[in-house]
Design a protein around this motif. Structure first.
Motif, PDB file in Angstrom:
ATOM      1  N   GLY A 419     -13.994 -49.662  -9.272  1.00 49.88           N
ATOM      2  CA  GLY A 419     -13.930 -48.839  -8.137  1.00 49.88           C
ATOM      3  C   GLY A 419     -12.969 -47.864  -7.788  1.00 49.88           C
ATOM      4  O   GLY A 419     -12.598 -47.109  -6.996  1.00 49.88           O
ATOM      5  N   ARG A 420     -11.945 -47.759  -8.925  1.00 51.44           N
ATOM      6  CA  ARG A 420     -10.708 -46.981  -8.928  1.00 51.44           C
ATOM      7  C   ARG A 420     -10.535 -46.243 -10.203  1.00 51.44           C
ATOM      8  O   ARG A 420     -10.203 -46.431 -11.224  1.00 51.44           O
ATOM      9  N   ILE A 421     -11.546 -44.955 -10.311  1.00 57.26           N
ATOM     10  CA  ILE A 421     -11.642 -44.176 -11.465  1.00 57.26           C
ATOM     11  C   ILE A 421     -10.835 -43.056 -11.347  1.00 57.26           C
ATOM     12  O   ILE A 421     -11.250 -42.098 -10.580  1.00 57.26           O
ATOM     13  N   GLY A 422      -9.705 -42.806 -12.258  1.00 58.19           N
ATOM     14  CA  GLY A 422      -9.108 -41.762 -12.355  1.00 58.19           C
ATOM     15  C   GLY A 422      -9.524 -40.617 -13.552  1.00 58.19           C
ATOM     16  O   GLY A 422     -10.514 -40.916 -14.096  1.00 58.19           O
ATOM     17  N   PHE A 423      -8.966 -39.772 -13.695  1.00 54.73           N
ATOM     18  CA  PHE A 423      -9.356 -38.560 -14.837  1.00 54.73           C
ATOM     19  C   PHE A 423      -8.619 -38.900 -16.070  1.00 54.73           C
ATOM     20  O   PHE A 423      -8.844 -38.161 -17.207  1.00 54.73           O
ATOM     21  N   GLY A 424      -7.589 -39.830 -16.300  1.00 54.19           N
ATOM     22  CA  GLY A 424      -6.684 -39.923 -17.388  1.00 54.19           C
ATOM     23  C   GLY A 424      -7.047 -41.238 -18.063  1.00 54.19           C
ATOM     24  O   GLY A 424      -7.721 -42.133 -17.629  1.00 54.19           O
ATOM     25  N   ILE A 425      -6.430 -41.298 -19.200  1.00 55.45           N
ATOM     26  CA  ILE A 425      -6.669 -42.611 -20.131  1.00 55.45           C
ATOM     27  C   ILE A 425      -5.385 -43.467 -20.152  1.00 55.45           C
ATOM     28  O   ILE A 425      -5.179 -44.536 -20.460  1.00 55.45           O
ATOM     29  N   ALA A 426      -4.103 -42.474 -19.568  1.00 60.56           N
ATOM     30  CA  ALA A 426      -2.951 -42.925 -19.599  1.00 60.56           C
ATOM     31  C   ALA A 426      -2.063 -42.310 -18.613  1.00 60.56           C
ATOM     32  O   ALA A 426      -2.370 -41.286 -18.276  1.00 60.56           O
ATOM     33  N   PRO A 427      -0.847 -42.959 -18.283  1.00 58.61           N
ATOM     34  CA  PRO A 427      -0.188 -42.520 -16.993  1.00 58.61           C
ATOM     35  C   PRO A 427       0.528 -41.242 -17.503  1.00 58.61           C
ATOM     36  O   PRO A 427       1.085 -40.506 -16.350  1.00 58.61           O
ATOM     37  N   ASN A 428       0.844 -41.027 -18.816  1.00 51.65           N
ATOM     38  CA  ASN A 428       1.659 -39.558 -18.853  1.00 51.65           C
ATOM     39  C   ASN A 428       0.499 -38.378 -19.194  1.00 51.65           C
ATOM     40  O   ASN A 428       0.877 -37.424 -19.482  1.00 51.65           O
ATOM     41  N   GLU A 429      -0.615 -38.807 -18.494  1.00 54.04           N
ATOM     42  CA  GLU A 429      -1.326 -37.453 -18.274  1.00 54.04           C
ATOM     43  C   GLU A 429      -1.491 -37.149 -16.699  1.00 54.04           C
ATOM     44  O   GLU A 429      -2.341 -36.045 -16.350  1.00 54.04           O
ATOM     45  N   THR A 430      -0.861 -37.447 -15.958  1.00 58.10           N
ATOM     46  CA  THR A 430      -0.983 -37.159 -14.638  1.00 58.10           C
ATOM     47  C   THR A 430       0.546 -36.889 -14.120  1.00 58.10           C
ATOM     48  O   THR A 430       1.483 -37.649 -14.201  1.00 58.10           O
ATOM     49  N   ILE A 431       0.665 -35.558 -13.460  1.00 61.28           N
ATOM     50  CA  ILE A 431       1.813 -35.044 -12.897  1.00 61.28           C
ATOM     51  C   ILE A 431       1.669 -35.465 -11.536  1.00 61.28           C
ATOM     52  O   ILE A 431       0.838 -34.854 -10.658  1.00 61.28           O
ATOM     53  N   ASN A 432       2.369 -36.516 -10.837  1.00 64.35           N
ATOM     54  CA  ASN A 432       2.030 -36.746  -9.219  1.00 64.35           C
ATOM     55  C   ASN A 432       3.138 -35.973  -8.517  1.00 64.35           C
ATOM     56  O   ASN A 432       4.278 -35.979  -8.760  1.00 64.35           O
ATOM     57  N   TYR A 433       2.728 -35.288  -7.381  1.00 61.59           N
ATOM     58  CA  TYR A 433       3.431 -34.421  -6.630  1.00 61.59           C
ATOM     59  C   TYR A 433       2.761 -34.536  -5.132  1.00 61.59           C
ATOM     60  O   TYR A 433       1.602 -34.914  -5.225  1.00 61.59           O
ATOM     61  N   ILE A 434       3.649 -34.340  -4.221  1.00 57.29           N
ATOM     62  CA  ILE A 434       3.488 -34.159  -2.915  1.00 57.29           C
ATOM     63  C   ILE A 434       3.057 -32.599  -2.438  1.00 57.29           C
ATOM     64  O   ILE A 434       2.219 -32.336  -1.622  1.00 57.29           O
ATOM     65  N   ASN A 435       4.119 -31.865  -2.820  1.00 56.73           N
ATOM     66  CA  ASN A 435       3.920 -30.534  -2.781  1.00 56.73           C
ATOM     67  C   ASN A 435       4.629 -29.899  -4.025  1.00 56.73           C
ATOM     68  O   ASN A 435       5.676 -30.472  -4.256  1.00 56.73           O
ATOM     69  N   SER A 436       4.197 -28.578  -4.440  1.00 56.00           N
ATOM     70  CA  SER A 436       5.100 -27.536  -5.345  1.00 56.00           C
ATOM     71  C   SER A 436       5.545 -26.471  -4.484  1.00 56.00           C
ATOM     72  O   SER A 436       5.467 -26.402  -3.135  1.00 56.00           O
ATOM     73  N   HIS A 437       5.308 -25.425  -5.111  1.00 58.51           N
ATOM     74  CA  HIS A 437       6.112 -24.244  -4.614  1.00 58.51           C
ATOM     75  C   HIS A 437       4.726 -23.664  -3.569  1.00 58.51           C
ATOM     76  O   HIS A 437       5.109 -22.805  -2.508  1.00 58.51           O
ATOM     77  N   ASP A 438       3.478 -23.922  -4.022  1.00 61.99           N
ATOM     78  CA  ASP A 438       2.423 -23.178  -3.191  1.00 61.99           C
ATOM     79  C   ASP A 438       2.250 -24.236  -1.880  1.00 61.99           C
ATOM     80  O   ASP A 438       2.706 -25.387  -1.873  1.00 61.99           O
ATOM     81  N   ASN A 439       1.505 -23.561  -0.942  1.00 60.92           N
ATOM     82  CA  ASN A 439       0.948 -23.995   0.026  1.00 60.92           C
ATOM     83  C   ASN A 439       2.097 -24.683   1.144  1.00 60.92           C
ATOM     84  O   ASN A 439       3.127 -24.184   0.844  1.00 60.92           O
TER      85      ASN A 439
END
Length: 651
Positions: A419-439
């Motif tokens: 029920g919870r499927i992400g795109f990675g196989i390990a946590p070091n494959e995701t950069i989590n962020y709320i906002n960057s310079h964009d938007n």
């Protein structure tokens, strides 16, 4: 272009200092003649010409004695076009001509032997994105060299008694400084007398010379060596203060298209085209580099290694990484890892428009699995805050539809369960962020959705959003000013807005010091608690377990992380409770015990609940309430709380 579509040369391009000689080489398969033009002055019309000899791969070359060579040069193509060298390592003011410098003479004292920060696991990183001019350019930054490379590293700067600049970074506790483009770009006038013009501003995502530092950030942009020396000074000082340095690279497009030096040297080779001959525009900037072609790939790999070897760069963030073909990305990762095993590599897994690059070649989510690089996670971003610029709501605004996606992000965006499927196989494959310079920056996004709410509520929502960020598995990333509620006047894309809009206003640090201290506490929480920095997908699935929080609505998330502690007083589990709704929710101890027995197969008859973090920040011995109600805890609306579950409480 067909006749040289698959041409390739291993030769080192650009100029090389070889003893008493200088060798110039340029690949120009679309030209019959190439002439080296040498100038004493960047604005001089007088020049000396030297005809270059092509080899069978159309690499044009000439060797001259050093005393024959003047400081500036260009290439004249078929007696018609004059271009700078794509392999330039230095240029004149405003990129008019390539320049010749000796990199050995541009090393600050201690450069070669200065100590680099030690290797850390990627999930231990906390990335801070900054724009050089934004960071210290404001009149209240306290810096002498405002908006310059050297301004970033001035010690002891303050505003209203609060640290700014370098000392602020040290105080905040981040580990990696991510620099928005510091290569040479065209949309800012480098003339010093225009530096403070409010309209003379750009983020820099418009490359001209990829291997040349941007001149407007140096104290003397007319001196081709100054920008190199001062960028090295900045990097060296950041290293000495314990920060790793990541640079933003934009190998997906160039600012110029048909008139670029690339295209004039090899017409239609460096850029992807449609069947009608027009440029493919997956970048949204008018063109995209054909990274899959051998000599484009060579240029990118050469450029990356140049930055590593000459500037001791610790990592790269790839703009619109999806437009760089996956084979080039694989090769880049391999050569960079050979040079530095701990180098940081991440990018954007999307395009900004339709591309002619086939889907199987784009570098998109899922293709990073096991390849030792990460993606900026827009799924996480959107789950927390909703859409980027509109009034679409995320989990922190009460949107129940985003609960499951938020849980995926909390678990590191791996395949956690069916029920919870992400795109990675390990946590070091995701950069989590709320906002960057964009938007829209997140403070402005909150104000847009809750335009009638008071400031305390906006602050609370920001606390909740960043609280989720720092307890999530993966790699947290923040944009400069997030830590003290930076605003950009409700503008959603300030790449060429006035400097007044973009400059980091340090008065916000004193005005919002309560929020800033909470933000610092979130960083300390993450550093002190390794359970928020798990290293593998298996460890996350084994240790982190969600449970249902019963209440009306669906916006409460609860989960535990089983710890490896042997000391019963240090806690056996960490409990995280997140409430994205205005009504409170209750977590009972019986609920937690049942959850532990079901998920871990353990019976816990004796558990006490101790607060670690609440909406005021870290709970210390001075402000601790001790053991909480043994029946359970109430989680107020729009809150995040973290608890220790111990077998025996410390009195």
């Amino acid at each position: 272009m067909k006749q040289y579509e698959y041409s390739y040369s291993e030769k080192k391009l650009g100029y090389s200092l070889e003893g008493e000689d200088i060798i110039f080489r340029v690949w120009a398969p679309g030209r019959e003649t190439v002439t080296l033009a040498l100038y004493d002055d960047p604005l001089d019309i007088r020049r000396t010409l030297h005809y270059m000899i092509p080899d069978e791969d159309k690499v044009f070359e000439i060797t001259l004695a050093k005393d024959e060579v003047t400081p500036y040069y260009t290439y004249i193509l078929d007696h018609e076009f004059e271009v700078t060298d794509p392999y330039s390592t230095a240029v004149s003011l405003n990129s008019l001509r390539s320049a010749i410098v000796d990199m050995e003479n541009l090393k600050p004292p201690g450069w070669e032997e200065h100590k680099l920060p030690g290797a850390i696991a990627e999930t231990d990183a906390i990335i801070y994105e900054m724009h050089i001019k934004d960071f210290t350019g404001h009149k209240n930054s306290g810096a002498i060299n405002k908006g310059k490379y050297l301004g970033v590293i001035e010690p002891g700067t303050t505003h209203l008694g609060f640290a700014t600049g370098l000392d602020h970074l040290k105080e905040l506790g981040i580990t990696h400084v991510h620099l928005m483009p510091v290569y040479d770009f065209l949309t800012v006038d480098e003339n010093p007398d225009r530096f403070n013009d409010d309209s003379n501003y750009n983020w820099g995502y418009d490359p001209e010379h990829y291997n040349v530092p941007e001149g407007s950030y140096s104290t003397d942009p007319s001196d081709p060596g100054c920008r190199i020396y001062e960028l090295r000074q900045m990097i060296q000082k950041l290293h000495e203060e314990g920060f790793k340095v990541i640079v933003d690279v934009v190998y997906n497009h160039t600012y110029r298209g048909r008139n670029s030096n690339f295209n004039l040297l090899a017409p239609e080779y460096y850029y992807r085209t449609r069947t009608d001959g027009s440029y493919s525009d997956g970048s949204g900037c008018g063109n995209e580099l054909a990274t899959e072609r051998p000599m484009v790939r060579k240029f990118i790999l050469d450029s990356l290694m140049y930055w590593v070897n000459e500037f001791k760069i610790d990592g790269f963030r790839f703009d619109l990484m999806a437009l760089i073909d996956i084979e080039t990305v694989r090769k880049a990762v391999n050569i960079l890892r050979l040079a530095n095993e701990s180098i940081f590599i991440y990018g954007e897994p999307w395009t900004a428009g339709m591309t002619t690059l086939s889907d199987k070649l784009t570098t998109t989510k899922g293709k990073q699995q096991g390849l030792s690089f990460a993606f900026l996670n827009d799924n996480f971003r959107n789950a927390i805050k909703g859409d980027s610029n509109g009034e679409g709501r995320g989990f922190v605004h009460g949107n129940c539809d985003m609960k499951r996606e938020t849980e995926i992000g909390l678990a590191g965006s791996i395949f956690y369960d069916k029920g919870r499927i992400g795109f990675g196989i390990a946590p070091n494959e995701t950069i989590n962020y709320i906002n960057s310079h964009d938007n829209l920056i997140i403070y402005d996004k909150m104000k847009k959705i809750f335009s009638q709410s008071d400031e305390s509520f906006i602050v609370r929502l920001n606390k909740l959003a960043f609280g989720i960020l720092f307890v999530s598995q993966g790699i947290p990333f923040i944009h400069s000013g997030n830590e003290f509620l930076r605003s950009k006047n409700m503008l959603d894309n300030t790449y060429n807005s006035s400097f007044n809009v973009n400059a980091l206003n340090w008065s916000l640090k004193s005005r919002n010091n309560g929020f800033y201290n909470f933000f610092k506490d979130l960083i300390q929480l993450r550093k002190k608690h390794p359970e928020f920095r798990l290293k593998t997908g298996d460890k996350i699935r084994e240790s982190l377990k969600f449970f249902d929080v019963e209440r009306e609505g669906c916006n409460c998330i609860g989960y535990t992380i089983k710890l490896d502690n042997k000391n019963v007083e240090e806690g056996k589990y960490t409990l995280v409770a997140i409430n994205g709704h205005h009504e409170s929710c209750l977590i009972t101890l019986s609920m937690v015990r049942n959850h532990i027995e079901k998920q871990y197969g353990l019976t816990e008859d004796h558990l006490c609940i101790i607060e670690i973090l609440n909406m005021d920040g870290l709970v210390t011995s001075k402000n601790s309430r001790g053991e909480l109600d043994p029946h359970g805890v109430e989680i107020p609306g729009y809150s995040i709380m973290v608890f220790s579950l111990a077998e025996r409480c410390v009195k």
